[in-house]
Design a protein around this motif. Structure first.
Motif, PDB file in Angstrom:
ATOM      1  N   GLY A 251      -2.627  -4.312   4.838  1.00 32.16           N
ATOM      2  CA  GLY A 251      -1.527  -3.269   5.173  1.00 32.16           C
ATOM      3  C   GLY A 251      -0.303  -3.871   5.978  1.00 32.16           C
TER       4      GLY A 251
ATOM      5  N   LYS B 213       1.758  -8.267   2.994  1.00 31.66           N
ATOM      6  CA  LYS B 213       1.746  -9.536   2.397  1.00 31.66           C
ATOM      7  C   LYS B 213       2.090  -9.117   0.897  1.00 31.66           C
ATOM      8  CE  LYS B 213      -2.502 -10.097   3.745  1.00 31.66           C
ATOM      9  NZ  LYS B 213      -2.730  -8.703   4.413  1.00 31.66           N
TER      10      LYS B 213
ATOM     11  N   THR C 163       3.517  -6.605  -0.538  1.00 32.10           N
ATOM     12  CA  THR C 163       4.720  -6.156  -0.716  1.00 32.10           C
ATOM     13  C   THR C 163       5.919  -7.498  -0.705  1.00 32.10           C
ATOM     14  OG1 THR C 163       4.266  -4.135   0.238  1.00 32.10           O
ATOM     15  CG2 THR C 163       6.664  -4.368   0.065  1.00 32.10           C
TER      16      THR C 163
HETATM   17  P1  ADP Z   1      -1.155  -6.133   2.481  1.00 36.27           P
HETATM   18  O1  ADP Z   1      -1.011  -6.674   1.172  1.00 36.27           O
HETATM   19  O2  ADP Z   1      -0.822  -6.945   3.421  1.00 36.27           O
HETATM   20  O3  ADP Z   1      -2.605  -5.394   2.664  1.00 36.27           O
HETATM   21  P2  ADP Z   1       0.982  -4.266   1.424  1.00 36.27           P
HETATM   22  O4  ADP Z   1       1.780  -4.956   1.176  1.00 36.27           O
HETATM   23  O5  ADP Z   1      -0.049  -3.831   0.286  1.00 36.27           O
HETATM   24  O6  ADP Z   1      -0.013  -4.840   2.503  1.00 36.27           O
HETATM   25  O7  ADP Z   1       1.130  -2.526   1.987  1.00 36.27           O
HETATM   26  C1  ADP Z   1       1.736  -2.606   3.108  1.00 36.27           C
HETATM   27  C2  ADP Z   1       1.752  -1.083   3.506  1.00 36.27           C
HETATM   28  O8  ADP Z   1       2.913  -0.531   2.445  1.00 36.27           O
HETATM   29  C3  ADP Z   1       0.536  -0.397   3.478  1.00 36.27           C
HETATM   30  O9  ADP Z   1       0.513   0.632   4.496  1.00 36.27           O
HETATM   31  C4  ADP Z   1       0.500   0.139   2.150  1.00 36.27           C
HETATM   32  O10 ADP Z   1      -0.223   1.729   2.155  1.00 36.27           O
HETATM   33  C5  ADP Z   1       2.243   0.641   1.943  1.00 36.27           C
HETATM   34  N1  ADP Z   1       2.393   0.509   0.630  1.00 36.27           N
HETATM   35  C6  ADP Z   1       2.052  -0.665  -0.396  1.00 36.27           C
HETATM   36  N2  ADP Z   1       2.763   0.004  -1.606  1.00 36.27           N
HETATM   37  C7  ADP Z   1       3.097   0.976  -1.456  1.00 36.27           C
HETATM   38  C8  ADP Z   1       3.876   1.959  -2.559  1.00 36.27           C
HETATM   39  N3  ADP Z   1       4.206   1.655  -3.696  1.00 36.27           N
HETATM   40  N4  ADP Z   1       4.371   2.957  -1.963  1.00 36.27           N
HETATM   41  C9  ADP Z   1       3.958   3.549  -0.514  1.00 36.27           C
HETATM   42  N5  ADP Z   1       3.283   2.589   0.244  1.00 36.27           N
HETATM   43  C10 ADP Z   1       3.149   1.527  -0.205  1.00 36.27           C
END
Ligand code: ADP
Ligand code: MG
Length: 256
Positions: free
Chosen positions: A53, A56, A58
């Motif tokens: 979360g 990474k 993103t």
């Molecule tokens: P990681 O890869 O480090 O686990 P992410 O980049 O997947 O983290 O997610 C970072 C945060 O953004 C998390 O809280 C996730 O729930 C949120 N998130 C990711 N994608 C979306 C989206 N498309 N819409 C809303 N929230 C999102």
């Protein structure tokens, strides 16, 4: 470590390949990327680690524009990310991406999976595309699976095909987002070995992974993210033996 990085940087033209400046992104109220500054040099292997979360995935997705950003700039090889159309398709080909989930085209053979982008995006002729696909499948150790469909392969084989497919586009940089997280344990190493070899061959790589052995042996630099921020950056030895931030210390105590 230093020797490796010097050799790699010398091997290619030197310079900054991927540059993020003051990048911000929100998902509604969530500030998922906060003022991210990150420069990746040609030939560099950067491992991104951090709690679930932390942003990474993103971050990876913004680099090939699967996600837009709210502010800041991202340039690849000196050019800003294109917004759409053919330019964007070319950029996506320049930035190879391998995800956690196996995302091969299910109704195409392994060989066709590796040929398709070459023909559609790079406008290669069929014969050349096939030659290159077979040679890449050989390089990742799945040449004998060329005529099969993805579902007939193990997860480790599918991930290696996904790597071959990305490489077929001659990417400038490869992004890996937890490429071994969905694999059975006995298949993790066969994928990491392909990635190690790629790193030794001088490919510029951004790798999100929990595989600390890979980070120690292949990375030139570790970037530690938490809560949408880059909290710490260091060479692997320094990061693992002497993390500076409390967040990194806490994270490492849980995973090592
Ligand atoms: P990681 O890869 O480090 O686990 P992410 O980049 O997947 O983290 O997610 C970072 C945060 O953004 C998390 O809280 C996730 O729930 C949120 N998130 C990711 N994608 C979306 C989206 N498309 N819409 C809303 N929230 C999102
Ligand atoms: Mg993720």
């Amino acid at each position: 470590m230093t020797e490796v990085s010097v050799a790699k940087v010398d091997a290619a033209a030197t310079g900054d390949l991927v540059v993020l400046k003051n990048v911000d992104k929100h998902f509604g109220a969530l500030h998922v990327l906060q003022d991210i500054d990150l420069t990746i040099t040609r030939g560099e292997v950067v491992v991104v680690i951090g709690p679930s979360g932390s942003g990474k995935s993103t971050l990876c997705r913004t680099i090939n524009r699967l996600e837009t950003i709210d502010s800041g700039t991202i340039t690849i090889d000196g050019k800003p990310l294109p917004q759409e159309g053919k330019e964007l398709a070319r950029l996506r080909a320049d930035v190879g991406m391998v995800f956690q989930s196996f995302n091969l085209f299910a109704h195409k053979t392994v060989l066709e999976n590796v040929m398709l982008g070459q023909i559609k995006v790079r406008k290669a002729d069929k014969k050349k595309a096939e030659e290159k696909a077979r040679s890449l499948l050989d390089r990742v150790g799945v040449a004998s699976q060329a005529e099969k469909y993805p579902a007939q392969l193990s997860g480790g084989q599918q991930q290696r095909v996904a790597i071959a497919r990305a490489l077929a586009m001659d990417p400038k940089v490869m992004l890996f987002d937890e490429p071994t997280s969905a694999l059975d344990p006995e298949m993790i190493n066969e994928v990491l070995e392909v990635m190690q070899q790629l790193a030794r061959d001088g490919m510029t790589m951004i790798v999100v992974t929990h595989e600390m052995g890979f980070a120690r042996s292949a990375a030139n630099r570790v970037v530690f993210m938490a809560d949408g921020k880059i909290v710490e950056e260091a060479v692997p030895d320094q990061f693992f033996s002497n993390p500076r931030s409390d967040r990194a210390k806490d994270f490492l105590s849980k995973i090592l």
